[in-house]
Write a protein that holds these residues in place. Structure first.
Motif, PDB file in Angstrom:
ATOM      1  N   ILE A  82       0.810  -1.214   0.060  1.00  0.00           N
ATOM      2  CA  ILE A  82       0.032  -0.014   0.055  1.00  0.00           C
ATOM      3  C   ILE A  82       0.947   1.212  -0.053  1.00  0.00           C
ATOM      4  O   ILE A  82       0.640   2.089  -0.838  1.00  0.00           O
ATOM      5  CB  ILE A  82      -0.980  -0.002   1.082  1.00  0.00           C
ATOM      6  CG1 ILE A  82      -2.074  -1.111   1.121  1.00  0.00           C
ATOM      7  CG2 ILE A  82      -1.501   1.290   1.537  1.00  0.00           C
ATOM      8  CD1 ILE A  82      -2.850  -1.600   2.326  1.00  0.00           C
ATOM      9  N   ALA A 235      -3.871  -5.213  -1.456  1.00  0.00           N
ATOM     10  CA  ALA A 235      -3.476  -3.858  -1.301  1.00  0.00           C
ATOM     11  C   ALA A 235      -3.695  -2.972  -2.879  1.00  0.00           C
ATOM     12  O   ALA A 235      -4.153  -1.949  -2.483  1.00  0.00           O
ATOM     13  CB  ALA A 235      -1.857  -3.862  -1.150  1.00  0.00           C
ATOM     14  N   GLN A 238      -7.263  -1.846  -2.343  1.00  0.00           N
ATOM     15  CA  GLN A 238      -7.339  -0.764  -1.261  1.00  0.00           C
ATOM     16  C   GLN A 238      -6.566   0.451  -1.739  1.00  0.00           C
ATOM     17  O   GLN A 238      -7.590   1.593  -1.685  1.00  0.00           O
ATOM     18  CB  GLN A 238      -6.425  -1.117  -0.162  1.00  0.00           C
ATOM     19  CG  GLN A 238      -7.031  -2.236   0.807  1.00  0.00           C
ATOM     20  CD  GLN A 238      -6.532  -2.733   1.930  1.00  0.00           C
ATOM     21  OE1 GLN A 238      -5.613  -3.563   1.623  1.00  0.00           O
ATOM     22  NE2 GLN A 238      -6.761  -2.057   3.132  1.00  0.00           N
ATOM     23  N   VAL A 239      -5.673   0.682  -2.537  1.00  0.00           N
ATOM     24  CA  VAL A 239      -5.131   1.759  -3.075  1.00  0.00           C
ATOM     25  C   VAL A 239      -6.112   2.460  -4.142  1.00  0.00           C
ATOM     26  O   VAL A 239      -6.265   3.678  -4.177  1.00  0.00           O
ATOM     27  CB  VAL A 239      -3.753   1.528  -3.728  1.00  0.00           C
ATOM     28  CG1 VAL A 239      -3.081   2.766  -4.199  1.00  0.00           C
ATOM     29  CG2 VAL A 239      -2.676   1.364  -2.575  1.00  0.00           C
TER      30      VAL A 239
END
Length: 272
Positions: A82, A235, A238-239
Motif C-alpha cells: 500500500i 493492497a 485498497q489503493v
C-alpha cells in the motif's frame, strides 16, 4: 535570476518536467524536492514520473493527490504494498503506524522485508524505501500501536485511513477511531488464497457487521497463512479505493465487501 516558475516553464517538454530538472531546480533555488513538485503542479505542469498517470488523472487531480495526507496502519504484508503504491501514485504525505520489527517469517510476502532488515523497525524501513522511490513524498513514521487513546493525535490532518493490520480486534478499534474522527477507512484482509476489501465511511460500521461472529483470538489468517501474492492483490484494490476517495470520483466499495478467491479465480460481492 529567473524565478522558479520561469525556470520550470523553460525546461518543460510537452508539459513534463524531467527528474533531472526537478533536482536541479531544488538545488538552484534552495528548496526541497517536495517544494519544487508543488510549484510544478501549481503551474499546470507535471513531473515526468507521473506521465503514465495523465490519461486517467489530470494535472489538477495529481495536485490534489500531492496535497493529500493518508495514514496506513500496519507496515507488513498489506501495508508495504500500500505504501509503495501510494508513493508511486503521488500522494504527498503518508503516515505509517506500526510498532513491529521485521522477522524471518515476514520474508515470504512483505515487500519491505529483506534479510538485512531483520530486527529493524518496519516504519523505519518504510521511510527509507519511500525516500528512495519518490523523494517528493513525505513519510511520517510512527512506531506505536494505534488505539482510542492516541488515534486523534496520530491521525491529525489525514484525509483517509487504510487498515493493513492482521488481527480482528485492531481492525475494530481502527473503525471506532475513524468513526469518532469522521474519517473514511479502507479495509483489507487476507488469508491463504483468499481476501476481501471494503470501504467504510463514518456511520457505516461495516467491520462490525463483517466480524459480527468473531469471539476473540487471531483471525483465520493464523490458520491459513499468507503467500506472496494475496497481499499484493488486496493492497492494489485498497489503493484504488483510496485514489477514488481523494479524487472524489468513481463508485466506492461502500456497503459492499469484495471477496476474492484466487484458488478458484472467483470474485464475489456481499452487500450490507
Amino acid at each position: 535570476m529567473d524565478s522558479l516558475q520561469d525556470y520550470l516553464r523553460e525546461r518543460a517538454d510537452a508539459g513534463l518536467i524531467a527528474w533531472r530538472c526537478q533536482l536541479e531546480a531544488a538545488e538552484r533555488f534552495g528548496l526541497s524536492i517536495a517544494e519544487v513538485e508543488a510549484v510544478i503542479l501549481d503551474n499546470g505542469l507535471l513531473p515526468a514520473r507521473y506521465q503514465r498517470n495523465r490519461q486517467m488523472i489530470s494535472v489538477e487531480q495529481q495536485r490534489r493527490l500531492f496535497a493529500s495526507k493518508v495514514a496506513v496502519v500496519g507496515a507488513g504484508g498489506l501495508g508495504g504494498y500500500i505504501l509503495e503504491q501510494l508513493a508511486r501514485l503521488g500522494v504527498g504525505t503518508l503516515v505509517v503506524i506500526d510498532n513491529d520489527v521485521f522477522e524471518e517469517n515476514n520474508l515470504n510476502r512483505q515487500l519491505l522485508s529483506a534479510p538485512r532488515h531483520l530486527g529493524r523497525a518496519k516504519v523505519e524501513i518504510a521511510a527509507e524505501r519511500i525516500a528512495e522511490i519518490n523523494p517528493a513524498v513525505t513519510l511520517e513514521p510512527r512506531q506505536v500501536l494505534l488505539d482510542g487513546s492516541n488515534g486523534a493525535r496520530l491521525l491529525a490532518g489525514v484525509s483517509c485511513v487504510v487498515d493493513a493490520v492482521d488481527n480482528v480486534s485492531a481492525r475494530l478499534e481502527i473503525e471506532e477511531v475513524c468513526e469518532k474522527l469522521q474519517l473514511p477507512l479502507v479495509h483489507g484482509a487476507i488469508a491463504g488464497w483468499y481476501g476481501h476489501v471494503t470501504t467504510v465511511l463514518p456511520g457505516d460500521r461495516t467491520l462490525k457487521k463483517i466480524y459480527r461472529h468473531w469471539q476473540g483470538g487471531k483471525g483465520i489468517e493464523a490458520q491459513l497463512g499468507n503467500p506472496s501474492f494475496t497481499p499484493a492483490l488486496a493492497a492494489s484494490l485498497q489503493v484504488s479505493e483510496v485514489c477514488k476517495i481523494l479524487l472524489r470520483q468513481g463508485r466506492l466499495l461502500r456497503h459492499r465487501q469484495l471477496v476474492f478467491n484466487v484458488f478458484d479465480m472467483e470474485i464475489d460481492e456481499i452487500e450490507f
